[in-house]
Design a protein around this motif. Structure first.
Motif, short mmCIF file in Angstrom:
data_model
loop_
_atom_site.label_atom_id
_atom_site.label_comp_id
_atom_site.label_asym_id
_atom_site.label_seq_id
_atom_site.Cartn_x
_atom_site.Cartn_y
_atom_site.Cartn_z
N GLY A 153 0.96 -1.21 -0.04
CA GLY A 153 -0.12 -0.13 0.01
C GLY A 153 0.69 1.42 -0.06
O GLY A 153 0.32 2.33 0.66
N GLY A 154 1.87 1.51 -0.75
CA GLY A 154 2.90 2.55 -0.70
C GLY A 154 3.83 2.25 0.25
O GLY A 154 4.43 3.56 0.59
N TYR A 155 4.24 1.10 0.60
CA TYR A 155 5.24 1.02 1.86
C TYR A 155 6.59 1.69 1.53
O TYR A 155 7.03 2.60 2.34
N TRP A 156 7.13 1.40 0.24
CA TRP A 156 8.52 1.84 -0.06
C TRP A 156 8.49 3.50 -0.22
O TRP A 156 9.44 4.23 0.05
N MET A 163 2.58 11.23 1.12
CA MET A 163 3.33 11.97 2.01
C MET A 163 3.43 11.36 3.30
O MET A 163 4.27 11.86 4.17
N PHE A 164 2.84 10.23 3.42
CA PHE A 164 2.89 9.53 4.99
C PHE A 164 4.13 9.08 5.18
O PHE A 164 4.90 8.85 4.37
N ALA A 189 0.28 2.64 9.91
CA ALA A 189 -1.13 2.71 11.13
C ALA A 189 -2.31 2.47 10.20
O ALA A 189 -3.34 2.04 10.37
N THR A 190 -2.19 2.97 8.81
CA THR A 190 -3.52 2.85 7.77
C THR A 190 -3.53 1.56 7.28
O THR A 190 -4.63 1.38 6.76
N TYR A 239 -12.08 -2.65 7.51
CA TYR A 239 -12.37 -3.49 6.47
C TYR A 239 -11.31 -4.78 6.56
O TYR A 239 -11.57 -5.62 5.46
N GLY A 240 -10.36 -4.66 7.15
CA GLY A 240 -9.41 -5.77 7.19
C GLY A 240 -7.85 -5.29 7.66
O GLY A 240 -7.74 -4.09 7.72
N ASP A 241 -7.31 -6.23 8.31
CA ASP A 241 -6.16 -6.01 9.19
C ASP A 241 -5.17 -6.84 8.54
O ASP A 241 -4.96 -7.93 8.69
N ASN A 242 -4.08 -6.15 7.85
CA ASN A 242 -2.89 -6.52 7.22
C ASN A 242 -1.97 -6.70 8.20
O ASN A 242 -0.74 -6.03 8.15
#
Length: 283
Positions: free
Chosen positions: A73-76, A229-230, A237-238, A243-246
């Motif tokens: 989800g945009g980790y890098w 920008m996170f 945390a996002t 709706y789901g816990d990754n």
């Protein structure tokens, strides 16, 4: 000549080693459990939680493949944002905070004690109280959802100013006089003479400021808006949503997040203790 210890001293040293070893095991157990969980399938995490039990046969590298495959989800991008903010913040904080602490320690000027008192009072105020006024300032300056909006309130940190002031108090003022006699400017005295003597304090504060910046969650959460920008703590945390816990991505990403702090500490470790002890006893 190597010192010989008597029986009582050897017993005391052995006892301290055992005590510190137990403390180290207790302190590192959460990290150990996190690493084990990062290799566990998502179903096992949901079923058993963090157990810390070693079952090599059940290890699964799919979590790391997912992270490196871009499924975080945009980790890098979050990782890069945190690296940029932390690196720039460390450099700016060391530069400005050291100059302020140095001036408060070795120069005499009107209002010096009042300024130092303000620094001490700021240390006593929880950041949560300052957060709303700071947010209004960032809004006025149009710095919301930007790197500089995250960094600006932390560039001259009170703890860093206090630390450098305590360290600089012990520096010999005779060197300043010698520099002036040789025609050196005040900035030249600081950068060419005094700053090299403050290297242990720079190293120790680089570790502390890097740790604070890398783990900072609340202020980036308030200032940043867009997913691109996170910072890493906010981005991770996002991953926890209604709706789901990754959890598998969360644990694996948290393990990867430890690496820069370890590298930073290993790079500055030989100065760390010297800087802390010198800054804590002088003044």
């Amino acid at each position: 000549m190597e010192r010989k210890y008597n029986g009582k001293e050897k017993l005391m040293i052995t006892g301290l080693l055992v005590l510190f070893g137990v403390i180290a095991v207790i302190a590192l157990f959460p990290v150990f459990s996190l690493v084990i969980a990062s290799f566990s399938p998502a179903t096992d995490l949901m079923r058993y939680g963090l157990t810390g039990e070693l079952y090599f046969s059940g290890w699964d590298f799919s979590n790391y493949r997912a992270i490196f495959g871009g499924e975080g989800g945009g980790y890098w991008q979050w990782y890069l944002n945190s690296l940029i903010i932390s690196a720039v913040l460390i450099v700016l904080s060391l530069f400005f905070s050291s100059m302020v602490g140095y001036a408060l320690a070795l120069y005499e000027f009107k209002g010096k004690r009042f300024i130092f008192l303000i620094v001490l009072l700021t240390l006593m105020i929880p950041f949560e109280i300052l957060m709303l006024p700071l947010f209004r300032v960032m809004t006025t300056l149009n710095l919301i959802d930007s790197y500089f909006g995250v960094m600006l309130p932390l560039i001259v940190a009170p703890i860093a100013v206090f630390f450098f002031r305590q360290y600089a108090v012990g520096l010999p003022k005779e060197l300043m006089e010698s520099g002036r006699v040789d025609g050196c400017t005040e900035y030249g005295i600081f950068f060419k003479i005094m700053a090299p003597l403050m290297v242990p304090s720079f190293a120790a504060m680089a570790i502390l400021q890097g740790l604070i910046s890398w783990n900072n969650f609340l202020w980036p959460l308030v200032v940043l808006r867009s997913n691109d920008m996170f910072t890493l703590p906010v981005g991770l945390a996002t991953l926890l949503t209604p709706y789901g816990d990754n959890y598998q991505i969360l644990f694996t990403g948290s393990v990867m997040a430890i690496i820069p702090i370890i590298v930073l500490f290993l790079f500055f470790q030989r100065f760390f203790i010297a800087g802390l002890t010198s800054g804590g006893v002088k003044g």
